[in-house]
Design an enzyme around this catalytic site. Structure first.
Site, PDB file in Angstrom:
ATOM      1  N   CYS A 145       0.838  -1.200   0.000  1.00  0.00           N
ATOM      2  CA  CYS A 145       0.000   0.000   0.000  1.00  0.00           C
ATOM      3  C   CYS A 145       0.880   1.260   0.000  1.00  0.00           C
ATOM      4  CB  CYS A 145      -0.980  -0.032   1.171  1.00  0.00           C
ATOM      5  SG  CYS A 145      -2.388   1.096   0.966  1.00  0.00           S
TER       6      CYS A 145
ATOM      7  N   HIS B 243      -3.438  -5.245   0.852  1.00  0.00           N
ATOM      8  CA  HIS B 243      -2.883  -5.632   2.142  1.00  0.00           C
ATOM      9  C   HIS B 243      -2.927  -7.149   2.322  1.00  0.00           C
ATOM     10  CE1 HIS B 243      -2.279  -1.734   4.236  1.00  0.00           C
ATOM     11  NE2 HIS B 243      -3.172  -1.312   3.357  1.00  0.00           N
TER      12      HIS B 243
ATOM     13  N   GLU C  82      -1.227  -8.983   4.294  1.00  0.00           N
ATOM     14  CA  GLU C  82      -1.107  -9.385   5.698  1.00  0.00           C
ATOM     15  C   GLU C  82      -2.478  -9.545   6.353  1.00  0.00           C
ATOM     16  OE1 GLU C  82      -1.378  -4.907   6.035  1.00  0.00           O
ATOM     17  OE2 GLU C  82      -0.680  -6.386   4.581  1.00  0.00           O
TER      18      GLU C  82
END
Length: 233
Positions: free
Chosen positions: A104, A208, A210
């Site tokens: 990002c 994202h 994660e």
């Protein structure tokens, strides 16, 4: 030995912070995460030498004067210390051919450090009809598609021509740096992924992964695994 991965941090006042999802992702795939303070000058070289890889995390907006523009009315809050540290560190890591994964904001600062630029606000500055890029859904929910460039590292990692990602941004890379390949686009043309053609593993992604790991997303897991594996070499 497990590779040491520097994890960039947000800075607000005198407080450093980072989402623990980034920490858990690094640990899950065999890395040792070290949260990085926003140092300057001589400290940056020491950090770059110590690290086996760099994870550039998400966060706030980026100072547009770093890529030759002045602030747009839609520009959000910036942290000059973080911008300066990350640009210096990225440039040192590129010089040393050490792996980088930018997520990002991390993808955007990677682009700027390598000579690219970005939209200060995609909705105000893009001429296209755009998708919702700041989704109103949980962070583990994949909301739109990324179309992958054939022959790219991302294509090799994902094994599919398109896949869904989450989305939480109003800024995005506009022109990728020289020496980098565009490897992923949203359906509306917003840059979602790019990668170096001259380094072992340097990749920026706009979503994202994660957070998607919370639902055991295959592509997200494969990206982190490839990154950590590259840091181990």
């Amino acid at each position: 030995m497990n590779p040491v991965i520097g994890v960039s941090s947000n800075l607000k006042g005198e407080v450093l912070s980072v989402s623990t999802a980034n920490i858990h992702a690094v640990i899950r795939f065999g890395g040792v995460p070290i949260v990085l303070p926003n140092l300057q000058d001589d400290g940056v070289e020491v950090v770059a030498e110590m690290l086996d890889g760099l994870l550039l995390t998400g966060g706030g907006d980026i100072d547009p004067t770093l890529f030759g523009e002045e602030p747009h009315p839609k520009l959000g809050s910036i942290v000059p210390e973080r911008d300066a540290f990350e640009i210096q560190l990225v440039q040192k890591m590129l010089e040393k051919n050490k792996p980088i994964l930018g997520i990002c904001r991390g993808a955007q600062i990677l682009s700027i450090a390598a000579g690219g630029d970005m939209f200060q606000d995609i909705y105000a500055q893009s001429t296209e009809q755009l998708l919702q890029h700041d989704q109103q859904a949980p962070n583990w929910h994949a909301s739109h598609f990324v179309h992958v460039t054939k022959g790219s590292i991302l294509s090799n990692i994902a094994g599919v021509e398109k896949f869904k990602v989450n989305s939480f941004h109003h800024q995005a890379v506009r022109n990728i740096p020289n020496g980098f390949l565009l490897s992923g686009l949203a359906s509306d043309g917003i840059v979602e992924a790019f990668e170096s053609e001259n380094h072992s593993f340097v990749m920026g992604i706009q979503w994202h992964p994660e957070s998607l790991l919370l639902k055991d997303d295959f592509v997200s897991a494969a990206i982190f695994k490839r990154f950590i594996d590259a840091c181990s070499k």
